[in-house]
Design a protein around this motif. Structure first.
Motif, short mmCIF file in Angstrom:
data_model
loop_
_atom_site.label_atom_id
_atom_site.label_comp_id
_atom_site.label_asym_id
_atom_site.label_seq_id
_atom_site.Cartn_x
_atom_site.Cartn_y
_atom_site.Cartn_z
N ILE A 2 9.83 -22.83 -6.51
CA ILE A 2 9.26 -21.30 -6.58
C ILE A 2 10.29 -20.53 -6.18
N LYS A 3 10.45 -19.05 -7.01
CA LYS A 3 11.56 -18.36 -6.58
C LYS A 3 11.17 -17.52 -5.26
N LEU A 4 11.84 -17.17 -4.48
CA LEU A 4 11.58 -16.44 -3.11
C LEU A 4 12.81 -15.67 -2.83
N SER A 5 12.53 -14.36 -2.48
CA SER A 5 13.66 -13.46 -2.02
C SER A 5 14.04 -14.09 -0.55
N ASP A 6 15.39 -13.59 -0.38
CA ASP A 6 15.63 -13.92 1.23
C ASP A 6 15.01 -13.80 2.60
N ALA A 23 3.03 -6.70 5.01
CA ALA A 23 3.74 -6.54 3.72
C ALA A 23 2.78 -5.79 2.82
N GLY A 24 3.41 -4.95 1.96
CA GLY A 24 2.85 -4.05 1.07
C GLY A 24 2.13 -4.71 -0.14
N ALA A 25 1.38 -4.11 -0.72
CA ALA A 25 0.64 -4.78 -1.98
C ALA A 25 1.65 -5.19 -3.02
N GLY A 26 1.41 -6.50 -3.47
CA GLY A 26 2.31 -6.98 -4.54
C GLY A 26 3.64 -7.54 -3.95
N SER A 27 3.90 -7.60 -2.83
CA SER A 27 5.18 -8.17 -2.23
C SER A 27 5.21 -9.45 -1.90
N GLY A 28 4.15 -10.23 -2.38
CA GLY A 28 4.35 -11.75 -2.23
C GLY A 28 3.82 -12.31 -0.96
N ASN A 286 8.56 -5.00 -4.14
CA ASN A 286 7.16 -5.20 -4.80
C ASN A 286 7.50 -6.05 -6.19
N PHE A 287 6.66 -7.04 -6.33
CA PHE A 287 7.12 -7.92 -7.47
C PHE A 287 5.97 -7.86 -8.52
N ARG A 288 4.85 -6.97 -8.41
CA ARG A 288 4.00 -6.68 -9.26
C ARG A 288 3.69 -5.69 -10.24
N SER A 289 4.03 -4.60 -9.49
CA SER A 289 3.28 -3.43 -10.46
C SER A 289 4.67 -2.71 -11.14
N LYS A 558 -10.16 -7.89 -4.36
CA LYS A 558 -8.98 -7.95 -3.35
C LYS A 558 -8.16 -9.24 -3.45
N GLY A 559 -6.83 -8.82 -3.71
CA GLY A 559 -5.89 -10.17 -3.64
C GLY A 559 -5.58 -10.55 -5.24
N LEU A 560 -6.54 -9.83 -6.28
CA LEU A 560 -6.23 -10.29 -7.64
C LEU A 560 -5.36 -9.29 -8.13
N GLU A 561 -4.78 -9.79 -9.17
CA GLU A 561 -3.97 -8.77 -10.33
C GLU A 561 -4.14 -9.00 -11.45
N PHE A 562 -3.95 -8.12 -12.53
CA PHE A 562 -4.39 -7.86 -13.84
C PHE A 562 -3.35 -7.16 -14.50
N THR A 600 -3.57 -0.83 -7.19
CA THR A 600 -2.43 -1.76 -6.99
C THR A 600 -2.71 -2.99 -7.49
N ARG A 601 -4.00 -3.19 -7.85
CA ARG A 601 -4.50 -4.50 -8.83
C ARG A 601 -3.78 -4.62 -10.22
N SER A 602 -3.33 -3.33 -10.54
CA SER A 602 -2.73 -3.19 -11.91
C SER A 602 -1.07 -3.68 -11.89
N1 LIG Z 1 9.98 -13.59 -5.21
C1 LIG Z 1 9.46 -13.44 -6.20
N2 LIG Z 1 10.04 -13.35 -7.52
C2 LIG Z 1 9.25 -13.04 -8.57
N3 LIG Z 1 7.89 -12.89 -8.58
C3 LIG Z 1 7.29 -12.98 -7.31
C4 LIG Z 1 7.91 -13.25 -6.01
N4 LIG Z 1 7.22 -13.21 -4.94
C5 LIG Z 1 5.97 -12.51 -5.42
N5 LIG Z 1 5.96 -12.70 -6.95
C6 LIG Z 1 4.85 -12.03 -7.82
O1 LIG Z 1 4.49 -11.10 -7.45
C7 LIG Z 1 3.07 -10.84 -7.68
C8 LIG Z 1 2.56 -10.48 -6.40
O2 LIG Z 1 2.65 -11.51 -5.35
P1 LIG Z 1 1.37 -11.98 -4.22
O3 LIG Z 1 -0.14 -12.08 -5.00
O4 LIG Z 1 1.59 -13.04 -3.62
O5 LIG Z 1 1.40 -10.51 -3.64
P2 LIG Z 1 0.40 -9.85 -2.39
O6 LIG Z 1 1.16 -9.35 -1.63
O7 LIG Z 1 -0.68 -11.14 -1.95
O8 LIG Z 1 -0.24 -8.90 -3.23
P3 LIG Z 1 -1.81 -8.00 -2.68
O9 LIG Z 1 -1.76 -8.00 -1.13
O10 LIG Z 1 -1.92 -6.82 -3.32
O11 LIG Z 1 -3.07 -8.96 -2.90
C9 LIG Z 1 2.83 -12.26 -8.02
O12 LIG Z 1 2.28 -12.22 -9.60
C10 LIG Z 1 3.63 -13.25 -7.84
O13 LIG Z 1 3.63 -14.22 -8.49
#
Ligand SMILES: Nc1ncnc2c1ncn2[C@@H]1O[C@H](COP(=O)(O)OP(=O)(O)OP(=O)(O)O)[C@@H](O)[C@H]1O
Length: 641
Positions: A2-6, A23-28, A286-289, A558-562, A600-602
């Motif tokens: 799986i892809k991970l940032s440093d 960590a912020g919303a959508g930061s993984g 942010n990897f989500r929005s 909470k925790g979901l994304e669409f 931030t669910r979007s």
């Molecule tokens: N390193 C990465 N590279 C690409 N996509 C990533 C990476 N890390 C996370 N993502 C993707 O970013 C989206 C958000 O990740 P995740 O659901 O883990 O965030 P979260 O911090 O738990 O969010 P929230 O707190 O808002 O629920 C997911 O679709 C996830 O697959």
């Protein structure tokens, strides 16, 4: 791989010692938490388990699914909510503090207030106190709140005096706490607050047990740690003792939305830092929005500063509709159009499971639920965590099931007797020494002598008895029991379509619960008691559906994304909620967190709507003004007409 940032990799590879990830919303967050558990299980040598505590069953399920390629995962990690973990501890070690056998969870507030009411009934001097109250039901509710607060503060009833003092409300409530707890235990039952309180007692009063758990679970990982409350944090501390530091907390203070449950991000941001001196790491990408979504989220929470932002523009729009009906109609039409035409910012087809509709609370979602049910759009609802049977037949079955596994359960005995029209004198026949089948047979005989026997319930009564007979605690033939009831409903309610539909829906729901329970338990270890407790804990609930639009409250989202999110009912009084507006301060800040969680669910498109006029609960039609959050975000508002 799986892809991970440093920075994410640094977290995943962290070994011993406490770790705090803000960590912020959508930061993984979810991604790093899951991958760290994997890393610990795959790369660290030794015999131990990992304890991964999630905030919801949905999150636990998702984590289990992502780690499902690890052989024997069940035996290597406990992945579940804090309540599920506490249930396991109480089941396994409760006897050390005097808990007999496996306790039954009473989860409905209505049932618990009924217990309190029974405390008054069996005690004449207390009864006179209740009679004097202007609003007895309200008084019972207040006492229940008091008891729940004591338990959440980890104060056992033993803390309090033994004699009631009528003139002193606090003293009286404290006395009632003891009586309530005794009555609950007499029925082999515990409430949700007890799960934490009893676990805390086990770990603090029996340090050797805590030590054993520390050796078993070498690493503890906690998700959504911004929503921990006093009891949860202290249960955690009680497992850890003075020395154990391998605790990782992951959370986002901007998403703290459980203040009403005494949660506070201070436990993560302040207490944890003081007590565990963790290494601290922030995730700021942010990897989500889409950009448009991030932009409005940053207006709501200015310190939500993200370094990496997706190159996708996306869109955020607001719409004002004439009233709630038109608002619901508009959302349904817009969804249909998106599904037909697609959208440039969304790869491929806009399938239903890419879309969600969010409402601040379940009442706001009523109109849209009705419109969706009349449309061709498949949808599923997650407005509360509890699911209840609607039909009388299945309600009876469910109550009977409780008596089979716990004949001492007087609360549900009374409820079943009432449903079967058994009169009050016959109710006194209840003997907790009888086994469940005898109790049910007696009730059935009484019901046959009452009005019930004249209607279609004669047929149902026989079916219920045969269904219950197929259920023994250690070998429950649950599907066979449901089959008997299904057949009964078909013949009994042949001409009562609505009744039949309710039974069919309830049976489908219970089949689902059972299927889920079977999939998470091993053959030979299944019992009806365990099944019932898992249902109460919410672990058997269906979480998502494959191709359907999600209808959610902000809390269940909470925790979901669409890809596409609609937030409906965005007017003053609903979002923010009028009570928070009255209270101001913390309550209003939490509403802002709610708005932040919602937007931030979007991932790509965000549509916010509100009705110009709304029917109030007491029947008035009132003009509405747009939510302060809409104004704040500066989104132009279009009229749908
Ligand atoms: N390193 C990465 N590279 C690409 N996509 C990533 C990476 N890390 C996370 N993502 C993707 O970013 C989206 C958000 O990740 P995740 O659901 O883990 O965030 P979260 O911090 O738990 O969010 P929230 O707190 O808002 O629920 C997911 O679709 C996830 O697959």
């Amino acid at each position: 791989m799986i892809k991970l940032s440093d920075t994410q990799r640094k977290i995943v590879e962290h070994r011993d010692g406490a770790l705090l990830v803000i960590a912020g919303a959508g930061s993984g967050k979810t991604r790093v938490l899951t991958e760290r558990v994997r890393n610990l299980l795959e790369n660290k040598i030794g015999h131990y388990r990992v304890l991964a505590l999630t905030f919801t069953n949905k999150a636990a399920e998702e984590m289990r699914e992502r780690l499902s390629d690890i052989t024997d995962l069940e035996n290597k990690a406990f992945i579940g909510t804090m309540h599920s973990f506490c249930m396991e501890v109480v089941n396994q070690r409760g006897s050390a503090i005097g808990v007999q056998g496996i306790p039954h969870i009473f989860s409905s507030t209505g049932d618990l207030i009924q217990i309190l009411s029974d405390v008054f009934k069996v005690n004449p001097s207390l009864q006179s106190i209740l009679i004097k109250k202007e609003k007895p039901q309200q008084f019972l509710g207040q006492v229940y709140q008091f008891i729940s607060e004591q338990k959440r503060s980890l104060r056992s009833p033993e803390f309090f005096l033994e004699k009631p003092d009528e003139s002193d409300e606090v003293n009286l409530s404290a006395y009632l706490y003891r009586q309530y707890d005794d009555m609950l235990r007499a029925q082999n039952a515990i409430d949700f607050d007890d799960l934490l309180l009893l676990t805390y007692k086990i770990f603090t009063e029996r340090p050797k047990i805590a030590d054993m758990y520390r050796r078993l679970y070498k690493f503890i990982c906690i998700d959504e740690a911004q929503d921990l409350n006093f009891a949860q944090y202290n249960v955690l501390k009680s497992i850890c003792g003075e020395q154990f530091k391998n605790v990782m907390m992951v959370g986002d203070p901007r998403q703290a939305i459980y203040g009403f449950n005494d949660a506070s991000s201070e436990f993560m941001c302040s207490d944890f830092v003081k007590d565990f001196s963790p290494t601290q790491i922030e995730l700021t990408e942010n990897f989500r929005s889409s950009r448009a979504v991030i932009q409005v989220a940053q207006i709501l929470e200015p310190d939500f500063q993200m370094e990496g932002i997706l190159p996708i523009q996306g869109e955020v729009q607001a719409f004002c509709c004439a009233n709630e009906q038109e608002e619901a109609e508009w959302v349904v039409k817009y969804l249909e159009e998106l599904s037909r035409k697609g959208h440039n910012d969304i790869e491929g087809k806009v399938s239903w499971n890419k879309c969600a509709i969010l409402a601040r609370n379940r009442y706001v979602a009523k109109q849209i639920e009705e419109k969706l049910s009349k449309s061709s759009i498949p949808y599923y609802i997650r407005l509360t965590s509890a699911q209840e049977s609607e039909s009388e037949l299945i309600k009876c079955f469910e109550l009977g099931m409780r008596l089979l596994i716990n004949p001492a359960d007087y609360i549900h005995f009374q409820q079943l007797a009432k449903l079967l029209n058994v009169n009050n004198t016959d109710i006194t026949l209840h003997k907790s020494t009888d086994d469940g089948n005898t109790i049910l047979r007696n009730l059935y005989d009484c019901a046959m002598n009452s009005n019930r026997s004249k209607d279609s319930w004669h047929n149902c009564g026989d079916a219920l008895l045969s269904a219950w007979k197929t259920l023994t605690d250690d070998n429950p033939n649950f599907l066979k029991a449901l089959g008997i009831l299904e057949k009964c409903a078909e013949s009994t309610f042949e001409n009562e379509i609505q009744q039949k539909e309710m039974v069919v829906n309830d049976i489908a729901m219970w089949k689902q619960h059972w299927k889920k329970y079977v999939s998470t338990s091993s053959y030979g270890s299944r019992t009806l008691t365990q099944f019932r407790n898992q249902v109460a804990l919410g672990t058997t609930q269906l979480q998502t559906e494959k191709d359907a639009v999600a209808l959610l409250t902000v809390h269940t989202s909470k925790g979901l994304e669409f890809d596409v999110v609609f937030v409906i009912g965005m007017c003053e009084g609903i979002f923010p909620d009028y009570r928070a507006i009255q209270k101001q301060g913390k309550a209003l800040l939490e509403e802002q967190h709610n708005a932040f969680v919602a937007v931030t669910r979007s991932k790509r498109l965000l549509y916010i709507t509100y009705p110009k006029f709304r029917k109030m609960p007491w029947g008035d039609i009132r003009a509405q003004s747009p939510s302060r959050y809409l104004t704040q975000m500066g989104i132009p508002i279009f009229s749908t007409k």
